[in-house]
Write a protein that holds these residues in place. Structure first.
Motif, mmCIF file in Angstrom:
data_model
loop_
_atom_site.group_PDB
_atom_site.id
_atom_site.type_symbol
_atom_site.label_atom_id
_atom_site.label_comp_id
_atom_site.label_asym_id
_atom_site.label_seq_id
_atom_site.Cartn_x
_atom_site.Cartn_y
_atom_site.Cartn_z
ATOM 1 N N GLU A 80 4.183 -6.476 -10.457
ATOM 2 C CA GLU A 80 3.994 -7.408 -9.345
ATOM 3 C C GLU A 80 4.846 -7.000 -8.141
ATOM 4 O OE1 GLU A 80 4.904 -11.114 -11.169
ATOM 5 O OE2 GLU A 80 2.997 -11.168 -12.251
ATOM 6 N N ASP A 81 6.092 -6.605 -8.401
ATOM 7 C CA ASP A 81 6.956 -6.155 -7.310
ATOM 8 C C ASP A 81 6.336 -4.945 -6.615
ATOM 9 O OD1 ASP A 81 8.721 -8.126 -7.877
ATOM 10 O OD2 ASP A 81 10.052 -6.878 -9.073
ATOM 11 N N MET A 82 5.837 -4.062 -7.458
ATOM 12 C CA MET A 82 5.168 -2.856 -6.995
ATOM 13 C C MET A 82 4.069 -3.169 -5.982
ATOM 14 S SD MET A 82 5.738 -0.066 -8.623
ATOM 15 C CE MET A 82 5.146 1.597 -8.624
ATOM 16 N N ARG A 83 3.238 -4.126 -6.362
ATOM 17 C CA ARG A 83 2.127 -4.485 -5.497
ATOM 18 C C ARG A 83 2.632 -5.150 -4.225
ATOM 19 N NH1 ARG A 83 -1.158 -6.894 -10.372
ATOM 20 N NH2 ARG A 83 -0.189 -8.764 -9.562
ATOM 21 N N ARG A 84 3.711 -5.902 -4.342
ATOM 22 C CA ARG A 84 4.263 -6.526 -3.154
ATOM 23 C C ARG A 84 4.764 -5.443 -2.189
ATOM 24 N NH1 ARG A 84 7.718 -10.527 -5.461
ATOM 25 N NH2 ARG A 84 5.755 -11.418 -6.178
ATOM 26 N N ILE A 85 5.406 -4.416 -2.742
ATOM 27 C CA ILE A 85 5.852 -3.305 -1.904
ATOM 28 C C ILE A 85 4.672 -2.719 -1.143
ATOM 29 C CG2 ILE A 85 6.820 -0.985 -1.879
ATOM 30 C CD1 ILE A 85 8.325 -1.684 -4.397
ATOM 31 N N THR A 86 3.609 -2.400 -1.897
ATOM 32 C CA THR A 86 2.427 -1.826 -1.273
ATOM 33 C C THR A 86 1.977 -2.677 -0.091
ATOM 34 O OG1 THR A 86 1.748 -1.450 -3.542
ATOM 35 C CG2 THR A 86 0.183 -0.838 -1.843
ATOM 36 N N ARG A 117 -0.686 5.026 -7.788
ATOM 37 C CA ARG A 117 -1.481 6.040 -7.115
ATOM 38 C C ARG A 117 -2.120 5.460 -5.862
ATOM 39 N NH1 ARG A 117 -4.075 7.969 -12.591
ATOM 40 N NH2 ARG A 117 -5.658 6.536 -11.874
ATOM 41 N N ARG A 118 -2.490 4.180 -5.920
ATOM 42 C CA ARG A 118 -3.079 3.555 -4.754
ATOM 43 C C ARG A 118 -2.040 3.520 -3.632
ATOM 44 N NH1 ARG A 118 -5.432 -1.184 -7.026
ATOM 45 N NH2 ARG A 118 -6.761 0.324 -8.080
ATOM 46 N N ILE A 119 -0.796 3.199 -3.997
ATOM 47 C CA ILE A 119 0.266 3.210 -2.983
ATOM 48 C C ILE A 119 0.348 4.580 -2.326
ATOM 49 C CG2 ILE A 119 2.736 3.021 -2.558
ATOM 50 C CD1 ILE A 119 2.897 1.175 -4.951
ATOM 51 N N THR A 120 0.438 5.601 -3.157
ATOM 52 C CA THR A 120 0.524 6.959 -2.636
ATOM 53 C C THR A 120 -0.570 7.211 -1.610
ATOM 54 O OG1 THR A 120 0.992 7.526 -4.917
ATOM 55 C CG2 THR A 120 0.820 9.353 -3.377
ATOM 56 N N ALA A 121 -1.789 6.805 -1.979
ATOM 57 C CA ALA A 121 -2.944 7.065 -1.119
ATOM 58 C C ALA A 121 -2.770 6.383 0.233
ATOM 59 C CB ALA A 121 -4.206 6.556 -1.822
ATOM 60 N N TRP A 122 -2.398 5.123 0.213
ATOM 61 C CA TRP A 122 -2.286 4.401 1.479
ATOM 62 C C TRP A 122 -1.131 4.907 2.326
ATOM 63 C CZ3 TRP A 122 -6.143 2.291 3.550
ATOM 64 C CH2 TRP A 122 -7.138 1.680 2.765
ATOM 65 N N VAL A 123 -0.041 5.248 1.655
ATOM 66 C CA VAL A 123 1.096 5.800 2.391
ATOM 67 C C VAL A 123 0.660 7.061 3.126
ATOM 68 C CG1 VAL A 123 3.296 7.009 2.085
ATOM 69 C CG2 VAL A 123 2.924 4.789 1.011
ATOM 70 N N ALA A 124 -0.087 7.921 2.445
ATOM 71 C CA ALA A 124 -0.548 9.164 3.058
ATOM 72 C C ALA A 124 -1.468 8.881 4.238
ATOM 73 C CB ALA A 124 -1.279 10.009 2.019
#
Lengths: 323, 323, 323, 323, 323
Positions: free
Chosen positions: C261-267, E264-271
């Motif tokens: 959940e924290d992960m997604r909040r970061i995103t 992986r989704r985070i990685t993608a959006w960050v990029a």
């Protein structure tokens, strides 16, 4: 190497040492027996003893080659008892395991020792202090050695208890300890200890409950007492294993939790760094009509707004314990 | 395929090989027996042997089809013993498991071997070197084969011990090893080894404690000795399983910890990169009244402040071991 | 320290206290017995009792040194029963474990108590209220003590049940609890409790099923009842262990989920902060021909587009429960 | 539904089918017996058979209602044997489990089959090919059915072995497989298989070792052989469970490791993107005195420095295997 | 509270209810017995029954205080059987456990019920429908109650089976379920169920195999049948535990995998966000000589390059299933 060759008569040790041949003759007297102590004997050296005392070749082989399980075997009148004295080396968190083979016969006790840890000396001293015990013959020697060895389990159990408590503290301390390696190696030592200890219990129980020529019935309650002690140690060893296994699982959880804390800290800093960058980027745009850019107070106000938003964020993170 | 057909008389092998028919006749003499060795015999080939020596059809079936459990079965006067010789192929970390079926009767021993690993030759040599052992008849042949096979467990145990120690080192070394696959396959080998070893112990115990016509009572302590050896191996195999299972759990922890370290490293670099970006963004704003922008020293001071803050951060991260 | 020395005649306590010597004489009468209560006696103090009542030296040693397992041992006519009274200190979630050694003989009961928790007083009161029970002699004293101690297991079981329910709630509550430490220490207490409880069951079963001189056959159903109670406690203790072990695993899962959940909040926050920065960076470019820069509405439109995109993102994240 | 009603005389099947009433009369002859085969009979249909052959109502109930455990029960002269034929449906990785109830009496065999998998036909054919086996009466029928069913375990074991090997490969292959679901369902099939197989072993052991009227003593080694086969299967099933449980743990590790790899890849890209942004932000500052901005080579040099630093980073990441 | 007091004569219930005193007299006739049904009786109320029928005080205590284990105890001619009827409340996924104590004597059955779930009524009806069963006396009453209670295990097993299947689906469904809590509480219910069920099996086995006065030998196969049913339930309960434990482990894996996907989704959006920012930052630099800035197409080309690179990245991420 022959370490000692003692002759006991009615419970008292006769002064001086005998040769093997003298000993083998002397011990045939009534109420007398010989205790011959050997240390890592070579094959030839042991040959003489073997033939003099008529030991079974298989038993001899077991006595010379260490790496036996603790056990009790009966060869006609002679018992072969293999014992594993243990010692806890606290510094290395290692259980040092030795080996002692005993041939016990109404006329003699032959002890063959491997490894450094030796409880034999203390057993010998006890016998000399309690002649009424020694007067019960070789069975009493066997008892005093087994009792000594099992008594020596106690410091090992205590050492392991202390180490496991230390591990517990490490697992649950707020610091960034990862005692996984220590837990693993403690588990290995506990398993080694158990292999040295567990198989002896049924052997001692046989000494306590069945009839053997060399064991005076009056000695049997003593063996029962030792057996009881062993059951206590076994129960504790089992508990060690349960605790270490749970500690390993709990340790993983603690590490996960700390990871989570780092995660949240990252989030916090990313947010704090993003605010001035975003604000500054906005006022770095090149639109012709950005009235704020013309005000004398524009710059200080922009800086102040960055600081205020960041302080507010920091306050929120602090409150939510993300820092 | 008939590998060997030896005729023993009073413990000595008579020179030359016999045909199956000759052997079956010769072995009826007093104090004599035949040892017939077969290698993966076909059904027809074995048919001749079966009828010549009067073997039970079920026992024959078990001997021809490999993939039996180690066992001891009694068919009237004849024992069927199925054994699993093992060999550790260190290079592949694989335990190679063969199969030997023995028919043991007061008059003959018939050995049927499957697979490459063969301890039969060494057993044969030992018998030829110790005629007083061979003189005890087919039971002694059985003993020497079982003893050889159980003796061959030792190098397997040692090989596995060494491999598990290597795995331990990999798990806890600072490098980025992930021995999960190796742990898994070692576990599989340990389980295979156990299935080959464990069921034999009660069979050998029966040979050591019950009365069989083909087993001279004087041989029973020898079987007891082998049995003891097996218990030792079994205890060690159980310990292997405990260790591998704990190692798998500890490995997961170690990998989590490393993940955590990477995590912190990310945090550190993100912070270090964010500082110059944020400072530069501020001085990239287009306010009319930003007095610093006019100073000759503004630019070098801005650069210097970036470097100083980053160096300070780097120092802090270094100290906290985030790098 | 001698706590009490009571003389019972046909089930009734005679008023007044006796000296040890008087007691040892008095108890030889028919239908009479003595109950001598000691608290952590010193070696010399106990010496007098030992010789007066003729106790076996090994049993005496067990009684003086605490840290025995619960057990039942027979020394001729005298039973030695070691018991572990327990008490749950709810505040610390700790099971306090005491120790009581009982010498039970047709003529006397000697109780030796270590540690604070003492069920002896209540057992004494019960005997005084039920003289028909006391009339059954020392076996009835033994029963009333064992019954009391086993009855005292109940509050411990209840205390642990409550604590485990609290842990369950913590594990599955949405808050950021990590009860791993509590689970670990509860497990340790459960294991300690088990070690104090489990070995007593077979001892009590022996009292219920075998014949002992000091145990009136009419008392045996009472011991069976106590034994049944113990089996119930043992079953519950086993269940505690299963539950705690599952709770530890489930806790790790819950923590992982919260991490996620924290992960997604970061995103989410990274995305929201990235939008104005990227838009502003674009309008911060220094191209000569960027027509938007010249429009009077350019700046407000740019700001509005940032806000709109961010609001849309926030709406999406809210809907996907990433916030 | 009556599937077959065969009359055997001295091991040979007499041509033609009998009605139930004829069969029940015919089987009373010496050296003769009837085999009546039923398929999922209804209650009324079975009523006739029951009264004709005098079956115990409880046994009948067990035979009609499927979902029994494999078992052997003795009702006077008649044995009730419940068997679970199995079949591995490789496509779905499902173990299909049927049920067969057998009433075995010196005069008749009544087989009641539920579910599709049927080994009865093959058992029937074998009996017709080996009249000397059939001549041993209903016990031989029982043997041939049990032998067939246990023989059918083999393909199941092989199917599971292959599937577990596939799972192993998936777990440790570099691709992004997550066979957790497959592991879970294989475990469930293994557990179902075990429940169908395990309880039969002690039942067959009883047939091999105890005396029953319907089982010719000459048949007992055959049942022992089947029992041995079952022990082999049981050992393998236990190993499957150990392997699947270890595979599940190893799978979690592998997934963690891959997560770690993604993590590092993120770090790498974040670093590479941060460099040009930071450099560009610096040269986007609006200081009056930034001499680099005035040089003709300033811009290309800035771009070049970005590219060089990024290439260097990419080289480092490549070397450290972060890409 | 007395619920019912029925008088059976030769298997048939005589109409009307008797008082306790009448019942106690009537049941002394040959071929007659009384079934007295009580519901949570108070101590005084039960006192009358106790003295009228001469029940053992310990047995009475067990019957009044609920929270006994299922058990069978023999007090002279009277059996005390404690049973745990169960009921599955599907809505709450809770196993409701009641308690019934039965005193069974050749002359009477006294049933003492605690809790709501009651199978007694159905047992009573069955007896009235099958007088030939009731004619076998109190043992038949005992059988019909035990059979009913064990029959009621079936819906519990089915309810748990269904719930575990639902959990399986949740674990492996692509949605973001985390059934850890449900798994935990199902495990707790399974453990509670097991504690209610498991200890009864040996009690019923004793009824099936040993001789008791109140149990007609003809009834013993019926108890054996019930025992068999219990073994089946026990095997299934064990399987439930294995499945739930594996499901908990698999669930953790699934959650880890989903975390990985978010990663992986985070990685993608960050990029994707980094590309326009970096490009824009470059063209935001203030170099005097940046020829692109002067071109009319510079700005649209810069925007186009951002879009193209981002579309390419999005395509790549889509292909690699990072979105």
């Amino acid at each position: 190497m022959i370490v000692d060759c003692a002759f006991y008569e009615h419970g008292r040790r006769r002064a001086g040492e005998l040769s093997v041949a003298e000993a083998s003759r002397a011990c045939r007297q009534d109420g007398a027996f010989v205790w011959l102590g050997l240390f890592e004997p070579g094959a030839e050296e042991f040959e003489a003893v073997t033939s003099e005392f008529g030991l079974h070749p298989l038993a001899v082989e077991d006595a010379i080659n260490a790496h036996q399980r603790p056990k009790l075997e009966v060869y006609d009148e002679t018992l072969l008892v293999v014992l594993k004295p243990v010692r806890y080396i606290d510094h290395d968190e290692v259980v040092e395991i030795g080996e002692i083979a005993l041939f016990v016969n109404p006329e003699f006790v032959i002890s063959v020792r491997h490894g450094r840890s030796s409880p034999l000396k203390q057993a010998r001293q006890r016998l000399e202090q309690e002649p009424e015990l020694a007067a019960r013959g070789p069975g009493a020697v066997l008892y005093s050695i087994v009792d000594r060895i099992v008594g020596d389990y106690e410091p090992v159990v205590e050492g392991l208890t202390v180490d496991i408590q230390e591990v517990e503290e490490q697992v649950f301390s707020p610091g960034r300890h990862n005692p996984a390696e220590r837990i693993y190696y403690l588990e290995r030592e506990v398993l080694d200890f158990r292999r040295a200890v567990e198989p002896l219990a049924p052997a001692v129980e046989r000494l306590a409950t069945r009839r053997f020529d060399v064991v005076d019935p009056e000695l049997q309650p003593y063996f029962r007492d030792v057996h009881d002690h062993m059951l206590r140690v076994n129960a504790q060893v089992d508990q060690f294993r349960d605790l270490l296994s749970t500690a390993l699982g709990a340790n993983l959880t603690q590490i996960s939790v700390r990871q989570n804390e780092d995660m949240r800290r990252i989030t916090a800093w990313v947010a704090i760094a993003a605010v001035p960058t975003a604000v500054a980027a906005i006022y770095g745009m090149n639109f012709d009509h950005m009235p704020e850019l013309r005000y004398a107070w524009g710059y200080p106000l922009a800086l102040a707004s960055m600081v205020i938003v960041d302080l507010y964020l920091a306050y929120r993170f602090k409150k939510a314990k993300w820092f």
